[in-house]
Motif scaffolding. Structure first.
Motif, PDB file in Angstrom:
ATOM      1  N   TYR A 218       0.977  -0.846   0.120  1.00 35.31           N
ATOM      2  CA  TYR A 218      -0.031  -0.574   0.010  1.00 35.31           C
ATOM      3  C   TYR A 218       0.942   1.603  -0.497  1.00 35.31           C
ATOM      4  N   ARG A 219       1.821   1.404   0.753  1.00 37.01           N
ATOM      5  CA  ARG A 219       2.743   2.455   1.231  1.00 37.01           C
ATOM      6  C   ARG A 219       3.074   2.617  -0.361  1.00 37.01           C
ATOM      7  N   ARG A 220       3.691   2.270  -1.027  1.00 35.87           N
ATOM      8  CA  ARG A 220       4.398   2.167  -2.386  1.00 35.87           C
ATOM      9  C   ARG A 220       3.743   2.575  -3.101  1.00 35.87           C
ATOM     10  N   ALA A 221       2.203   2.033  -3.362  1.00 34.83           N
ATOM     11  CA  ALA A 221       1.138   2.185  -4.118  1.00 34.83           C
ATOM     12  C   ALA A 221       0.190   3.478  -4.099  1.00 34.83           C
ATOM     13  N   VAL A 222       0.394   4.199  -3.286  1.00 31.47           N
ATOM     14  CA  VAL A 222      -0.163   5.378  -2.966  1.00 31.47           C
ATOM     15  C   VAL A 222       0.692   6.717  -2.916  1.00 31.47           C
ATOM     16  N   GLU A 223       2.207   6.270  -3.618  1.00 33.26           N
ATOM     17  CA  GLU A 223       3.043   6.857  -3.277  1.00 33.26           C
ATOM     18  C   GLU A 223       3.413   7.471  -4.749  1.00 33.26           C
ATOM     19  N   ILE A 224       3.224   6.265  -5.946  1.00 36.72           N
ATOM     20  CA  ILE A 224       3.762   5.980  -6.973  1.00 36.72           C
ATOM     21  C   ILE A 224       2.473   6.612  -8.305  1.00 36.72           C
ATOM     22  N   THR A 225       1.016   6.421  -7.205  1.00 40.44           N
ATOM     23  CA  THR A 225       0.406   6.587  -8.623  1.00 40.44           C
ATOM     24  C   THR A 225      -0.700   7.239  -8.152  1.00 40.44           C
ATOM     25  N   ASP A 226      -1.259   7.932  -9.165  1.00 40.64           N
ATOM     26  CA  ASP A 226      -2.405   9.166  -8.494  1.00 40.64           C
ATOM     27  C   ASP A 226      -3.667   8.779  -9.006  1.00 40.64           C
ATOM     28  N   ARG A 227      -3.654   7.060  -8.917  1.00 41.24           N
ATOM     29  CA  ARG A 227      -5.353   6.698  -9.595  1.00 41.24           C
ATOM     30  C   ARG A 227      -5.990   6.001  -9.065  1.00 41.24           C
ATOM     31  N   ASP A 228      -7.421   6.219  -8.703  1.00 46.15           N
ATOM     32  CA  ASP A 228      -8.242   4.996  -7.934  1.00 46.15           C
ATOM     33  C   ASP A 228      -7.845   4.293  -8.136  1.00 46.15           C
ATOM     34  N   PRO A 229      -8.126   2.938  -6.953  1.00 44.56           N
ATOM     35  CA  PRO A 229      -8.516   3.319  -5.536  1.00 44.56           C
ATOM     36  C   PRO A 229      -7.886   3.534  -4.927  1.00 44.56           C
ATOM     37  N   TYR A 230      -6.460   3.758  -5.155  1.00 40.81           N
ATOM     38  CA  TYR A 230      -5.457   4.056  -4.101  1.00 40.81           C
ATOM     39  C   TYR A 230      -5.569   5.235  -3.636  1.00 40.81           C
ATOM     40  N   GLN A 231      -6.021   6.276  -4.976  1.00 36.14           N
ATOM     41  CA  GLN A 231      -6.041   7.924  -4.261  1.00 36.14           C
ATOM     42  C   GLN A 231      -7.198   7.704  -2.802  1.00 36.14           C
ATOM     43  N   GLU A 232      -8.225   6.366  -3.177  1.00 35.69           N
ATOM     44  CA  GLU A 232      -9.144   7.628  -2.077  1.00 35.69           C
ATOM     45  C   GLU A 232      -8.086   7.648  -0.553  1.00 35.69           C
ATOM     46  N   ILE A 233      -7.344   6.506  -0.973  1.00 35.33           N
ATOM     47  CA  ILE A 233      -6.910   6.759   0.757  1.00 35.33           C
ATOM     48  C   ILE A 233      -5.584   7.684   1.111  1.00 35.33           C
TER      49      ILE A 233
END
Length: 323
Positions: A218-233
């Protein structure tokens, strides 16, 4: 979309520490023990899907908290069982749809249990869901499912979803058409993340088909992508200041890396190097931790669709060889 993540040679060796909490196993043991206090109470009702070669069953069972979870069971008509079976989990936002939407595995001679995801399937007319989530989680949340109950592992949405998914394997094993020793879990994106978790939690899985998995690193995902669903976090953290470490502590109980490290059955993964929804480094992070035999199909020029029909062929060949 250009390549944006690590080069492939680095991805193949990318194996970050999981960062899992010391009580990860105890947490999931307690969660599944609590769920087992509720009988499965599985119901299989014949459904007229107007399919000559497939017998469809409308399924419901008790998931987390005893809540009713819906599913479809498709069985090749006239097949002499018990049959090997695919338990299939859905992508983000989708519902179980209708039996005629799920015919690939029965065409290959496998029964299929298609599991609804609680609370989802309300935004796509092509795949409606029919399973509510009666338990909401108390904190403020970004629209979507990623931040429901995210301040407390016990309240987090995916605790319920992963538990439902483990219970679904147990439900499949109770049907006379299903060989309880030949169950394969499968899914793409969110479904891939769920299948990954179930393979690490359930002793009843023979193999796993995991496509471009979500809910991982999760931590890497939210730091390198600007796409949902990770952007919800990200949106949640941008509004709820001071809870960052609390959020990532909760997510550490649900990270695909930790489940992969506990999965010992054969797995076939897929990854797309231009995937901006589930970045390739997050997929390889889990794949490189997978404890059992494994292969990964790499699609260099694809985004989140992954290998599409071409990869389905690879999966069908793997199932054929499993027997």
């Amino acid at each position: 979309m250009p390549l944006f993540d690590l080069p492939l040679d680095q991805l193949r060796s990318y194996r970050p520490e999981s960062g899992e909490p010391d009580d990860f196993d105890a947490f999931w043991r307690r969660t599944l023990e609590e769920a087992s206090a509720h009988p499965l109470d599985a119901e299989f009702t014949a459904y007229d899907a107007a399919l000559s070669n497939v017998d469809a069953h409308d399924v419901s069972f008790a998931g987390w908290g005893g809540h009713r979870i819906r599913a479809w069971l498709n069985v090749p008509a006239g097949a002499e069982g018990p049959l090997p079976t695919v338990v299939h989990y859905l992508g983000y936002g989708g519902g179980r749809g209708l039996p005629h939407d799920h015919l690939v595995w029965p065409a290959a001679g496998w029964a299929t249990l298609l599991v609804d995801t609680r609370g989802q399937g309300a935004v796509n007319n092509n795949s409606p869901g029919s399973t509510p989530d009666p338990h909401g989680g108390g904190n403020p949340q970004s629209p979507g499912f990623m931040t429901r109950g995210i301040l407390d592992p016990d309240e987090y949405y995916y605790r319920r979803v992963f538990t439902d998914a483990v219970r679904a394997v147990e439900v499949a094993r109770t049907h006379p058409a299903v060989d309880p020793d030949r169950i394969v879990v499968h899914g793409g994106s969110q479904g891939g993340g769920i299948a990954q978790a179930v393979a690490g939690l359930s002793p009843h899985v023979k193999a796993a088909l995991i496509d471009v998995p979500f809910l991982t690193h999760y931590r890497r995902a939210v730091e390198i992508t600007d796409r949902d669903p990770y952007q919800e976090i990200v949106r949640f953290l941008s509004a709820q200041h001071g809870v960052c470490e609390q959020v990532f502590r909760t997510l550490s109980y649900f990270d695909g890396i930790s489940f992969a490290a506990r999965a010992t059955v054969p797995a076939l993964y897929s990854v797309a190097l231009m995937d901006t929804v589930c970045p390739p480094s997050t997929v390889f992070a889990a794949y490189n931790h997978w404890a059992g035999p494994k292969e990964i199909e790499v699609y260099p020029w694809n985004n989140h669709e992954g290998g599409g029909s071409a990869h389905r062929g690879a999966q069908l060949r793997m199932l054929r060889d499993l027997g």
